[in-house]
Design a protein around this motif. Structure first.
Motif, mmCIF file in Angstrom:
data_model
loop_
_atom_site.group_PDB
_atom_site.id
_atom_site.type_symbol
_atom_site.label_atom_id
_atom_site.label_comp_id
_atom_site.label_asym_id
_atom_site.label_seq_id
_atom_site.Cartn_x
_atom_site.Cartn_y
_atom_site.Cartn_z
ATOM 1 N N HIS A 98 8.720 12.118 -1.572
ATOM 2 C CA HIS A 98 7.279 11.924 -1.502
ATOM 3 C C HIS A 98 6.879 10.601 -0.839
ATOM 4 C CE1 HIS A 98 7.427 15.132 -4.525
ATOM 5 N NE2 HIS A 98 6.179 15.396 -4.175
ATOM 6 N N SER A 99 7.853 9.845 -0.346
ATOM 7 C CA SER A 99 7.518 8.573 0.301
ATOM 8 C C SER A 99 6.874 8.824 1.664
ATOM 9 C CB SER A 99 8.777 7.725 0.466
ATOM 10 O OG SER A 99 9.610 8.243 1.485
ATOM 11 N N GLU A 100 6.305 7.758 2.237
ATOM 12 C CA GLU A 100 5.646 7.861 3.531
ATOM 13 C C GLU A 100 6.589 7.528 4.691
ATOM 14 O OE1 GLU A 100 2.121 5.517 3.520
ATOM 15 O OE2 GLU A 100 1.082 6.778 2.049
ATOM 16 N N SER A 104 11.085 10.365 -5.518
ATOM 17 C CA SER A 104 10.514 9.194 -4.830
ATOM 18 C C SER A 104 10.836 9.233 -3.343
ATOM 19 C CB SER A 104 11.048 7.905 -5.451
ATOM 20 O OG SER A 104 10.693 7.813 -6.822
ATOM 21 N N ALA A 143 2.215 1.656 -3.478
ATOM 22 C CA ALA A 143 1.131 1.920 -4.423
ATOM 23 C C ALA A 143 0.682 3.372 -4.338
ATOM 24 C CB ALA A 143 -0.034 0.968 -4.149
ATOM 25 N N ASP A 144 0.609 3.897 -3.109
ATOM 26 C CA ASP A 144 0.257 5.314 -2.943
ATOM 27 C C ASP A 144 1.322 6.215 -3.550
ATOM 28 O OD1 ASP A 144 -2.027 4.536 -1.638
ATOM 29 O OD2 ASP A 144 -1.199 4.826 0.385
ATOM 30 N N LEU A 145 2.591 5.837 -3.377
ATOM 31 C CA LEU A 145 3.676 6.634 -3.960
ATOM 32 C C LEU A 145 3.605 6.616 -5.483
ATOM 33 C CD1 LEU A 145 6.292 8.246 -3.600
ATOM 34 C CD2 LEU A 145 7.535 6.071 -3.498
ATOM 35 N N ASP A 146 3.263 5.473 -6.038
ATOM 36 C CA ASP A 146 3.130 5.363 -7.486
ATOM 37 C C ASP A 146 1.999 6.257 -7.996
ATOM 38 O OD1 ASP A 146 3.587 4.394 -10.079
ATOM 39 O OD2 ASP A 146 2.124 2.785 -9.823
ATOM 40 N N GLN A 147 0.938 6.393 -7.217
ATOM 41 C CA GLN A 147 -0.162 7.270 -7.621
ATOM 42 C C GLN A 147 0.225 8.740 -7.510
ATOM 43 O OE1 GLN A 147 -3.589 6.164 -5.302
ATOM 44 N NE2 GLN A 147 -3.886 4.199 -6.373
ATOM 45 N N ARG A 148 1.043 9.067 -6.505
ATOM 46 C CA ARG A 148 1.468 10.463 -6.357
ATOM 47 C C ARG A 148 2.497 10.857 -7.401
ATOM 48 N NH1 ARG A 148 1.263 9.046 -0.816
ATOM 49 N NH2 ARG A 148 3.508 8.686 -0.760
ATOM 50 N N GLU A 178 0.802 -1.228 0.000
ATOM 51 C CA GLU A 178 0.000 0.000 0.000
ATOM 52 C C GLU A 178 0.833 1.275 0.000
ATOM 53 O OE1 GLU A 178 -3.666 2.080 2.528
ATOM 54 O OE2 GLU A 178 -2.999 0.035 2.981
ATOM 55 N N PRO A 179 1.905 1.392 0.831
ATOM 56 C CA PRO A 179 2.693 2.640 0.800
ATOM 57 C C PRO A 179 3.322 2.910 -0.569
ATOM 58 C CG PRO A 179 3.184 1.389 2.785
ATOM 59 C CD PRO A 179 2.377 0.495 1.905
#
Length: 237
Positions: free
Chosen positions: A100-102, A97, A39-44, A36-37
């Motif tokens: 913008h990562s979590e 990357s 995948a969210d980064l890929d969307q951002r 999930e983290p």
């Protein structure tokens, strides 16, 4: 004696780089599905994150072969150009990357610094070989390999840390730096350490002196003619 460990390390290094590189390629095409983290980064970062995983993964797979085939100039030159391009793109796309990562801020800063150093070493190595400065080129490429090695070290140490039940965020933040700083420090400092003179300690020097002193009368007895042995015995008294 030194060739045995080196020969054993070569297939291990190639295997580890290939394993991590293939995993990165799988992340780029979504096989298996991204956590999930990520995948969210890929969307951002549409396109950027996948470009990072694809180029960095291929570059990591090629890197040990580029180093291994350095004594075959024609093959080394072709693979080096391809690898340099892939690693440059991988390092450039790693910067957004990382930001913008979590991950926690300290970890993001560590990955950002790792990407910047990769860019510096790739650009410097290419520039050096264009100037025909092979020694500087080799030095920078070894340092690039050490920084890239952090990708493998990070995954291995995180697996160990999680099996030991260590807290994720502080461990990840620390290893985001240590995973590439330690290999880089090793390759930078090793030439200096290897040139240090080996000095015997005092106990070793004293032992050698006593051994030499105790052996002197016996050597004199053996080296002297039989008729003169009493002279040496008298001198010992």
């Amino acid at each position: 004696m030194e060739k045995g460990p080196r020969r054993a390390a070569i297939p291990i290094g190639i295997g580890l780089a290939a394993a991590v590189g293939v995993a990165a390629l799988g992340s780029a095409i979504g096989l298996p599905p991204l956590p999930e983290p990520l995948a969210d980064l890929d969307q951002r970062l549409p396109g950027i994150f996948k470009a990072h995983m694809l180029s960095a993964g291929l570059g990591l797979i090629l890197l040990p072969w580029i180093l291994l085939l350095r004594r075959r100039p024609s093959v080394h030159r072709v693979l080096g150009r391809i690898g340099a391009g892939l690693l440059f793109v991988g390092a450039a796309t790693s910067l957004p990357s990382a930001l913008h990562s979590e991950a926690v801020p300290l970890a993001r800063l560590g990955f950002f610094a790792q990407g910047v150093l990769c860019l510096v070493f790739v650009a410097g190595g290419v520039s050096a070989i264009h100037r025909r400065d092979a020694r500087r080129h080799a030095r920078l490429m070894v340092r690039l390999s050490a920084v890239m090695c952090g990708v493998i070290v990070l995954r291995a140490l995180m697996a160990v840390a999680m099996s030991l039940g260590w807290p994720f965020d502080p461990t990840y933040a620390a290893l985001a730096w240590l995973s590439w700083l330690l290999p880089l420090a090793a390759v930078v400092l090793w030439p200096t350490v290897a040139r240090l003179p080996m000095r015997p300690n005092r106990s070793t020097a004293a032992f050698r002196y006593e051994s030499a002193s105790s052996a002197t009368p016996a050597v004199a007895m053996i080296s002297s003619p039989p008729g003169n042995s009493h002279i040496h015995q008298a001198s010992r008294r």
